[in-house]
Every structure is written in C-alpha cells, then in structure tokens.
Design a protein around this motif. Structure first.
Motif, short mmCIF file in Angstrom:
data_model
loop_
_atom_site.label_atom_id
_atom_site.label_comp_id
_atom_site.label_asym_id
_atom_site.label_seq_id
_atom_site.Cartn_x
_atom_site.Cartn_y
_atom_site.Cartn_z
N ARG A 191 33.50 52.00 -30.14
CA ARG A 191 34.38 53.31 -29.68
C ARG A 191 34.17 54.36 -30.87
O ARG A 191 34.10 55.44 -30.42
CB ARG A 191 35.74 52.99 -29.49
CG ARG A 191 35.79 51.91 -28.38
CD ARG A 191 37.28 51.80 -27.61
NE ARG A 191 37.38 50.99 -26.67
CZ ARG A 191 36.82 51.09 -25.32
NH1 ARG A 191 35.98 52.28 -25.20
NH2 ARG A 191 36.96 49.98 -24.45
N PHE A 192 34.33 54.21 -32.01
CA PHE A 192 33.93 54.98 -33.16
C PHE A 192 32.46 55.88 -32.82
O PHE A 192 32.67 56.89 -33.03
CB PHE A 192 33.82 54.49 -34.35
CG PHE A 192 33.48 55.12 -35.61
CD1 PHE A 192 34.16 56.19 -36.22
CD2 PHE A 192 32.20 55.19 -36.06
CE1 PHE A 192 34.08 56.64 -37.25
CE2 PHE A 192 31.74 56.05 -37.14
CZ PHE A 192 32.79 56.68 -37.81
N ARG A 195 32.75 58.03 -29.67
CA ARG A 195 33.49 59.55 -30.05
C ARG A 195 32.37 60.46 -30.75
O ARG A 195 32.70 61.70 -30.87
CB ARG A 195 34.70 59.18 -31.01
CG ARG A 195 35.93 58.52 -30.12
CD ARG A 195 37.14 58.77 -30.92
NE ARG A 195 37.08 57.91 -32.26
CZ ARG A 195 37.43 56.60 -32.35
NH1 ARG A 195 37.86 55.81 -31.49
NH2 ARG A 195 37.33 55.99 -33.56
N ARG A 196 31.58 59.85 -31.33
CA ARG A 196 30.44 60.85 -32.33
C ARG A 196 29.07 61.04 -31.62
O ARG A 196 28.26 61.50 -32.12
CB ARG A 196 30.38 60.33 -33.51
CG ARG A 196 31.49 60.67 -34.56
CD ARG A 196 31.58 59.61 -35.65
NE ARG A 196 32.99 60.02 -36.77
CZ ARG A 196 34.25 59.81 -35.97
NH1 ARG A 196 34.34 59.11 -34.91
NH2 ARG A 196 35.12 59.92 -36.83
N GLU A 197 29.38 60.46 -30.39
CA GLU A 197 28.23 60.62 -29.29
C GLU A 197 26.84 59.93 -29.81
O GLU A 197 25.87 60.20 -29.58
CB GLU A 197 27.68 62.08 -28.95
CG GLU A 197 29.10 62.89 -28.29
CD GLU A 197 28.71 64.31 -27.85
OE1 GLU A 197 27.31 64.68 -28.16
OE2 GLU A 197 29.65 64.78 -27.41
N TYR A 199 25.43 57.01 -28.79
CA TYR A 199 25.52 56.27 -27.67
C TYR A 199 24.70 55.07 -27.87
O TYR A 199 24.92 53.82 -27.52
CB TYR A 199 25.11 56.86 -26.44
CG TYR A 199 26.26 58.01 -26.23
CD1 TYR A 199 27.68 57.72 -26.04
CD2 TYR A 199 25.82 59.38 -26.25
CE1 TYR A 199 28.32 58.75 -25.65
CE2 TYR A 199 26.90 60.21 -25.98
CZ TYR A 199 27.99 60.03 -25.78
OH TYR A 199 29.08 60.68 -25.40
#
Length: 257
Positions: A191-192, A195-197, A199
C-alpha cells in the motif's frame, strides 16, 4: 614536645580518616554476600523462591552468579535453563539469546534442548512486540519484522528436529501467528508503494503474499492489490487472472463488479 604531639595527632587523624574511608567505601551487594555465605544448592533454592514470587530480576542475578561460579556443577544445566527464563521475563533479550545459544551449543543432546530452542522463538517474538503501541492501539504492521522471521525459523527448527516435543504444538500455532504478521507487513509495504504509484513493486508484494502466506487471512487484500495495480499498468491478462482467483475465493469482495 609540641612537634611530637602534633606529629602524633596527624598520625592518629590519618588513621581515623583511613578507617572512615573504609567504612564509607563500596560495600558488597546482597548477591555477593549471599554468594559468600551459601553453597550452590542454597543459592539455587533462593533463586527458585525468587522466581516463585515473580521477582525474576533478583532471580537472574543469583542465577547468573551461580552460572559463573559453578559452570560445571550438578545444577549447572538447570541453572542455565532457569536463567534463560528469568532473562526472558525481565526483557533481557540479548542475555537470554546468548544463554540459549551457549546451552544448545554445549549440550546438543540434553533432554531439555527442545525447551531452549522453544524459548529462543519466544524471545525473538518478544523483541518484535511493542507493548506501548498495542496499548494505545497504534497499528505498526509496517515495522521491521526481522525478529519475527527469526522467531519463525526458531520454531521451524524445533518442529523439524523434535516433532514429538511437548512444545511443538504451541510452536506450530505461533508460526501461524507470525505468518499473519509477516503477510500484514507485506500488505502495508504494498500500500505504501501504491500511494507512490509504484505499481509494479506493489503488485510484486501482493504476489509474494499469495505465494508464501496463502494460509493467512491477508490473501484477499493481496489479490485486490494485484487487480488494482495490474489495472493501473494496463496488464489485462494478469489483471483478469487475479480477478478470476478473487471471484472464486472471495465472491463478496468490493473489487468484484
């Protein structure tokens, strides 16, 4: 005459100062006094009584002194095992681990070596616990899980070497708990990355959970992360495969439409 009297007074004064200095100097600790006046068996009984009363800090002092003074006596093995537990109860994890490793190394065939290995796992689990965070309800699943991994390996070695040990069943339960902890860590890191894309990195973390922690309750989250990341990356085949698995195992997921 006057000079002789003065000299005598100086000598007497110096002697008094020396006596006072001795009287006010460092004194033996309670443990040192006990050691000087009691034998190994008496000391061990004293340590056991302290343990019974829950005074593990005092017990560890006596047991440590016993271990140093009588390293090869008839009580030495039991002293070391009790010392391991006392260190564990007082949060002295490094001392506990060092005593465990020494015991296992020097006594590989001892009847209680499985207990020592079990205590190694417990001690490493304790290092990973944060009582303050649990009390205030702070979720820190993203903290470094290296001690949890070490504890998992401790319990795994115990089960592999002593499958019939009376500690094996509890060790197995703790391994499942640790796997859940490790899976939760991977989800938090995924998830971290999201949030910073990042992927690709996030999807890889999700896949790692599927491959290594498939028997935990974090598989659904891992699949959902993979679906979302592959969607963002326009990787339709990988997305559809992850979605198919999600539908099959978790038909109530909000990601299914």
């Amino acid at each position: 005459m006057i000079n002789k009297i003065k000299l005598r007074d100086i000598i007497i004064g110096s002697a008094l100062v020396a006596l006072v200095g001795c009287a006010s100097g460092p004194t033996d600790s309670d443990t040192d006094l006990i050691l000087k006046n009691r034998g190994a068996e008496g000391l061990y009984e004293d340590a056991k009584e302290k343990m019974k009363l829950g005074n593990f800090n005092a017990a560890s002092e006596v047991l440590s002194a016993l271990d140093s003074r009588f390293p090869f006596g008839p009580l030495s093995h039991q002293v070391q095992l009790d010392l391991i537990y006392s260190y564990y109860k007082t949060g002295k994890t490094q001392e506990s681990l060092a005593t465990i490793d020494r015991f296992v190394r020097l006594n590989p065939n001892h009847s209680d070596v499985d207990y020592a290995m079990y205590m190694r796992g417990l001690t490493n689990m304790e290092v990973d616990n944060n009582i303050f965070q649990e009390l205030v309800g702070i979720d820190r699943s993203d903290r470094d899980p290296s001690n949890s991994r070490e504890a998992f390996n401790d319990f795994r070695r115990l089960i592999e070497k002593y499958p019939n040990s009376k500690y094996a069943a509890d060790a197995q339960k703790r391994m499942l708990f640790i796997k859940s902890r490790l899976a939760k860590y991977e989800i938090a890191i995924a998830r971290f990355y999201m949030r910073r894309e990042a992927y690709v990195a996030a999807a890889n973390r999700g896949r790692y959970v599927i491959e290594n922690y498939f028997d935990t309750n974090h598989v659904q989250e891992a699949l959902e992360i993979m679906v979302e990341c592959y969607d963002q990356l326009d990787l339709d085949e990988l997305k559809n495969n992850a979605m198919k698995t999600l539908k099959l195992n978790y038909p109530n997921s909000s990601f299914i439409s």
